[in-house]
Design an enzyme around this catalytic site. Sequence first.
Site, PDB file in Angstrom:
ATOM      1  N   GLY A  36      -4.519  -0.681   8.257  1.00  0.00           N
ATOM      2  CA  GLY A  36      -4.014   0.645   7.946  1.00  0.00           C
ATOM      3  C   GLY A  36      -2.503   0.141   6.986  1.00  0.00           C
ATOM      4  O   GLY A  36      -1.692   1.051   6.826  1.00  0.00           O
ATOM      5  N   CYS A  37      -2.451  -0.922   6.464  1.00  0.00           N
ATOM      6  CA  CYS A  37      -1.224  -1.314   5.839  1.00  0.00           C
ATOM      7  C   CYS A  37      -1.677  -2.115   4.625  1.00  0.00           C
ATOM      8  O   CYS A  37      -2.310  -2.979   4.532  1.00  0.00           O
ATOM      9  CB  CYS A  37      -0.579  -2.328   6.826  1.00  0.00           C
ATOM     10  N   GLY A  38      -0.783  -2.004   3.523  1.00  0.00           N
ATOM     11  CA  GLY A  38      -0.828  -2.351   2.343  1.00  0.00           C
ATOM     12  C   GLY A  38      -0.032  -3.612   1.713  1.00  0.00           C
ATOM     13  O   GLY A  38      -0.367  -3.942   0.581  1.00  0.00           O
TER      14      GLY A  38
ATOM     15  N   CYS B 137       2.092  -5.537   3.774  1.00  0.00           N
ATOM     16  CA  CYS B 137       2.717  -6.397   4.712  1.00  0.00           C
ATOM     17  C   CYS B 137       3.206  -7.707   4.128  1.00  0.00           C
ATOM     18  O   CYS B 137       2.197  -8.389   3.471  1.00  0.00           O
ATOM     19  CB  CYS B 137       1.519  -6.531   5.785  1.00  0.00           C
TER      20      CYS B 137
END
Length: 313
Positions: free
Chosen positions: A157-159, A161
Amino acid sequence: MAFVTSARPQAWRCQNAGMVASPERSPAAADAAAVAVAVAVAVAESPGCLPGRAWRLEGSGRQLCDELLAEEVPVAMVYNGISHAVMLASPLDLEDFALGFSLSEGLIDRPEDLLDLEVEPATADRPSPGLSIQMRITLRCFMRLKERRRSLAGRTGCGLCGTESLAEAVRPVDRPVAPVQVSSAAIQRAMAELDAAQHLQRATGATHAAGWFALDGRLHLAREDIGRHNALDKVLGAAARTGLDPAAAFVAVTSRASYEMVHKTAQAGVGLLAAISAPTALAVHTAEAAGQVLVGFARAGRCTVYTGAGRIV
């Protein structure tokens, strides 16, 4: 050899040194066996998923069920021997993933900059919980990579990091996007065809999809992954590898439209991004600055156009 009788019906099966009693299957056991066979067939027909078991609660009852679970493995992106990023991804279409990630992250400028690629699974000599994609890129791109090298820890869910600076976190699009014109009917057709192409999602309920479409909404390519960014990178990589023209296409995704989704598609020259859910404010700002049409809430019978409404005909 002694034969032992029982009030319960028995059959006999061969086992190593002799014959042993084996109770005949009850109807419930036969049903369970049929389900197990069906799950095994589904796993074989749906790469990217594994069998599992879970309790299903409905009303006051509960039932132990066989389920298909989406695979999620660490995938290391290694350039000229240097590990640059580790992403959690579905272990499918990894060549497309590597090329799309390299292009959308600006690590290479064109597909020809990726000189060689090899997917390395874990081995006895090199134990690992995931996979490694070993890539060889041109010296020009590698020197640029070394200058801006960072450590990423990708999550589903993270782009962003691991990005080291605010300037690097929000980068402008540095190439023109195609000034496409698309009808609302084409967008509706695209979303319907993308839904039909989600085989892994139907099997597991745990994945996203991205699709590359002709301007009339016909599906050219679809890719699935546990991560929405990964699915998009895969479809962008597949399109670049097969030489599809962004001036004659648009992209649709089964997720929200975040900044990264807009940036990745615009960086690939795609002039329209349609998402099944809403965009973020930064995504709208980025699309507007890039000249990209951004469509949200693209669902049956409706959509909302946030930028470039004049190009929806």
